[in-house]
Write an enzyme that holds these catalytic residues in place. Structure first.
Site, PDB file in Angstrom:
ATOM      1  N   SER A   1       0.860  -1.182   0.000  1.00 14.83           N
ATOM      2  CA  SER A   1       0.000   0.000   0.000  1.00 14.83           C
ATOM      3  C   SER A   1       0.889   1.222   0.000  1.00 14.83           C
ATOM      4  O   SER A   1       1.695   1.415   0.920  1.00 14.83           O
ATOM      5  CB  SER A   1      -0.917   0.017   1.226  1.00 14.83           C
ATOM      6  N   ARG A   2       0.765   2.046  -1.044  1.00 10.65           N
ATOM      7  CA  ARG A   2       1.639   3.212  -1.141  1.00 10.65           C
ATOM      8  C   ARG A   2       1.200   4.333  -0.194  1.00 10.65           C
ATOM      9  O   ARG A   2       1.901   5.333  -0.066  1.00 10.65           O
ATOM     10  CB  ARG A   2       1.677   3.711  -2.582  1.00 10.65           C
ATOM     11  N   VAL A   3       0.052   4.167   0.442  1.00 10.16           N
ATOM     12  CA  VAL A   3      -0.375   5.127   1.462  1.00 10.16           C
ATOM     13  C   VAL A   3       0.211   4.748   2.815  1.00 10.16           C
ATOM     14  O   VAL A   3       0.589   5.598   3.614  1.00 10.16           O
ATOM     15  CB  VAL A   3      -1.913   5.197   1.516  1.00 10.16           C
TER      16      VAL A   3
END
Length: 745
Positions: free
Chosen positions: A606-608
């Protein structure tokens, strides 16, 4: 009036039938419970008689009868409450069914009234007084039409290529010579100024009844009486019904529509069908039409423009196209394709055009949104900072999803992709998040199963299902995700949170490939058209977290992509991976070994990241990914039978428990505090004596004990704040007490 009376009689019959047939199901539901209560009453009476005959009975036996009476009293009270609730639900459903049926009847009466009024007006205008009235307005109408005429870019382009422009006058009966000369002089001057010549054609069409139309190139100016009657009937049909209308209300609507009728100037463009096959229609004319615009055929069917070429226009047809033939007239509607949107769609199953397909009647809404809209600009967005809980430990802890994020779910067929998104929908219950589930190319039975599952858990009330099954045309499968996004955006721009699921975009890409090949577009990699990346990017970029100035709403997108033999380097998977903010990869090998959900932690990302987690979850899961990576390394090393030192053995044992704790039952999403409590307990040694296969039961027991005996700890965990040293001490004491109580039991 008789139609209205018949409608009321039919409504009364329906209510009586529903009440009559609902009695037996209610009796069947509670028959077993009533029999059990009668049996317990008989046992209590027998016990009382036995106690009376035996004077040496113990005190404990003497107390049994009052306890039994108290238990039976509670059982009867519970039964009464359930019975009242069931009767209330049946009454509510009956009232809703009656209200919808009444509306359907009113709509039928209104439509019949509009048709009868239109036929009568056509008859009146066809008679001598009506013809005389229309003839008097002929010259004034001609002047109004000529004032509105403008040469379009399409007209200018045609004159450059052909040197002349065709002008056609269509009227119901011969025009006066003075009117015809005025039209001819005006158009010759206008076209000559543009550097072209005019070719004039005058034709009569008795079906127009009155009025006349001036067609310049592809553009029609003016209106016939038959056109105005058609628009009047359409306006009456589109008026919203409240359900309490009387015949006088329909008469009032009719007067309003008649008063607003105008035999003046209407402007629209027309063309003709060249060929039609396989749901694709090629047309000529419509020189100024735009991509994505709606066209209407003379049969009443509609389509959407998907290809614009120098000599022809290509469009897809919504649904069936059997009634469209070569040579048919096609009209430019003048708007982009749109679908209904709003609260009325919640709890419903609709097709990609927004028509109800769940058997619960028409959707009564006039609010619509275009299916294609620009994505929010960067300045209109805010950072993703609020978690969207899925209720799945392996995702919320390791691959968190934030509101406004685009997280791809990718994996082979039958690896649990749809189960994850259904659990995510169930986890939104009570959070205020609206869900839209778009089923593309699925079987009808699969969509019905999803609907039944959501309804069973009370999640359908805040969810809309958009279904474009495998049996539908490629055109409907193509527009389905855009239609679902428009429905979800309605809530985002009102400041609410929305979740949309595309199940799945692999089939959407296949449908677009089919349409593109039929439109004779050149094929690229794997026969997909070159703009398939742009297709999915402009769809997924509409998901966003809006800034506070725009209301702070959000739209979270969970697209699903199906891979072949785990190949995530194929064309469509790599495209969507590069568009989204991370991916959850489901592995067939993990699924087959019983690790479900089969999330491959190594390939999922997850790039968040932690921005989409509560401080408590971020703290609890901080070392989880590292420990799982160590476990994978040790387990692959231990396969060879090597002896492990005590530290490695303990790490291997902990890793097995962590893998076990990430297993989860389907359709059982967990609150965030329960996930944190279980993960904390396993990582900090409270489950060292528990076998991996018993971890699931251990977690259920632990949460139950905390809820029952430590509400303060539950409140602390629910707040989601980072644990201080004092909080950790209190949590450890609560876990120890819970385990002692369980061992004592």
């Amino acid at each position: 009036m008789m139609r209205f009376i018949y409608a009321l009689i039919n409504t009364a019959i329906l209510v009586f039938a529903l009440v009559f047939f609902a009695r037996k199901p209610i009796a069947g539901i509670f028959k077993g419970r009533l029999e059990r209560i009668d049996s317990q009453l008989d046992e209590a009476e027998e016990l009382e008689r036995t106690n009376a005959r035996e004077p040496g009975v113990s005190a404990a036996q003497d107390l049994h009868a009052p306890e039994a009476d108290e238990a039976l009293g509670g059982e009867l009270a519970q039964l009464e409450g359930e019975l009242e609730e069931t009767i209330g639900n049946i009454r509510k459903e009956t009232e809703n069914a009656e209200r919808n049926l009444h509306k359907e009847m009113l709509a039928s009466v209104r439509d019949d009234f509009a048709d009868a009024l239109g036929d009568r007006m056509a008859q009146l205008f066809s008679e001598e007084p009506g013809r005389s009235l229309l003839a008097k307005k002929q010259a004034a109408t001609a002047r109004g039409i000529l004032d509105a005429v403008k040469l379009t870019p399409g007209d200018m382009s045609y004159m450059v290529n052909k040197g002349e422009l065709y002008v056609t006058v269509t009227c119901a009966r011969p025009l006066e010579q003075s009117t015809l000369d005025m039209i001819k002089d005006h158009m010759e001057k206008l076209i000559a100024e543009a550097g072209g010549k005019m070719s004039l054609l005058v034709r009569e069409d008795p079906s127009a009844i009155g009025g006349f139309r001036l067609k310049v190139g592809d553009t029609v100016y003016g209106s016939s009486t038959s056109d105005e009657i058609y628009f009047m009937k359409d306006a009456m049909r589109r008026r919203q019904l409240s359900g309490g209308e009387e015949l006088s209300d329909f008469l009032s609507d009719a007067k309003d529509c008649i008063n607003t009728m105008d035999l003046g100037v209407r402007t629209y463009q027309t063309g003709h069908v060249l060929t039609i096959s396989d749901g694709i229609c090629w047309m000529d004319g419509l020189a100024d039409i735009m991509y994505g615009e709606v066209v209407e055929f003379e049969s009443g069917d509609r389509g959407m423009v998907l290809d614009i070429r120098r000599d022809r226009i290509g469009c897809i047809i919504y649904g069936s196209y059997e009634r469209i033939e070569s040579g048919h007239l096609v009209r430019r509607v003048g708007r982009i394709a749109a679908v209904p949107a709003g609260e009325e769609l919640l709890g419903r199953v609709v097709d990609p055009l927004g028509h109800a397909i769940d058997g619960r009647g028409r959707i009564w809404t006039t609010n619509k949104r275009p299916i294609e809209l620009p994505a929010p600009a960067i300045l209109d967005r805010a950072a993703v900072s609020r978690p969207l809980h899925t209720g799945i430990k392996s995702i919320d802890a390791l691959v968190p999803i934030g509101k406004g994020q685009r997280e791809l779910i990718i994996g082979d067929r039958q690896t649990g992709k749809s189960s994850i998104v259904i659990d995510t929908i169930l986890a939104q219950k009570g959070t205020g998040t609206v869900c839209v589930y778009v089923a593309i190319g699925q079987k009808d039975s699969t969509v019905a199963e999803v609907r039944a599952r959501l309804e069973e858990h009370g999640a359908l009330d805040y969810c809309t299902i958009v279904s474009a099954p495998a049996s539908s045309s490629a055109s409907l499968q193509y527009i389905a995700p855009f239609a679902g996004t428009a429905m979800a955006e309605e809530f985002m721009y009102k400041g609410r949170d929305a979740l949309i699921i595309y199940d799945d975009l692999s089939k959407h890409a296949v449908a677009y490939r089919e349409l593109s090949l039929l439109l004779h577009r050149p094929a690229g990699r794997e026969a997909y058209p070159g703009d398939v990346f742009y297709l999915h990017s402009r769809l997924l970029e509409r998901a966003a977290q809006l800034s506070p100035q725009l209301g702070g709403g959000s739209l979270t997108a969970l697209p699903i992509i199906e891979t072949q033999a785990g190949d995530i380097s194929a064309y469509i998977p790599t495209n969507v991976i590069s568009i989204t903010d991370g991916q959850i990869f489901l592995e067939s090998e993990l699924f087959n070994t019983g690790q479900r959900p089969a999330v491959n932690v190594g390939l999922s990302v997850s790039r968040v990241g932690g921005a989409a987690q509560t401080p408590l979850m971020k703290q609890t899961a901080a070392s989880l990914r590292t420990r799982l990576a160590q476990y994978r390394e040790l387990s692959s090393f231990a396969q060879f039978g090597a002896e492990l030192d005590s530290t490695s053995a303990s790490e291997l044992s902990l890793g097995e428990r962590l893998m076990a704790v990430l297993r989860q039952r389907r359709f059982a999403p967990m609150p965030d505090w329960q996930q944190c409590a279980i993960l904390y307990a396993v990582q900090n040694g409270w489950a060292d004596s528990v076998e991996p296969q018993d971890i699931e039961g251990f977690g259920d027991m632990l949460c139950a004990q905390l809820e029952a005996g430590h509400p303060d700890i539950v409140g602390m965990l629910t707040a989601g704040k980072k644990l201080t040293d004092d909080d950790r001490r209190r949590l450890d004491e609560a876990l120890a007490a819970a385990l002692r109580k369980e061992e004592a039991v």
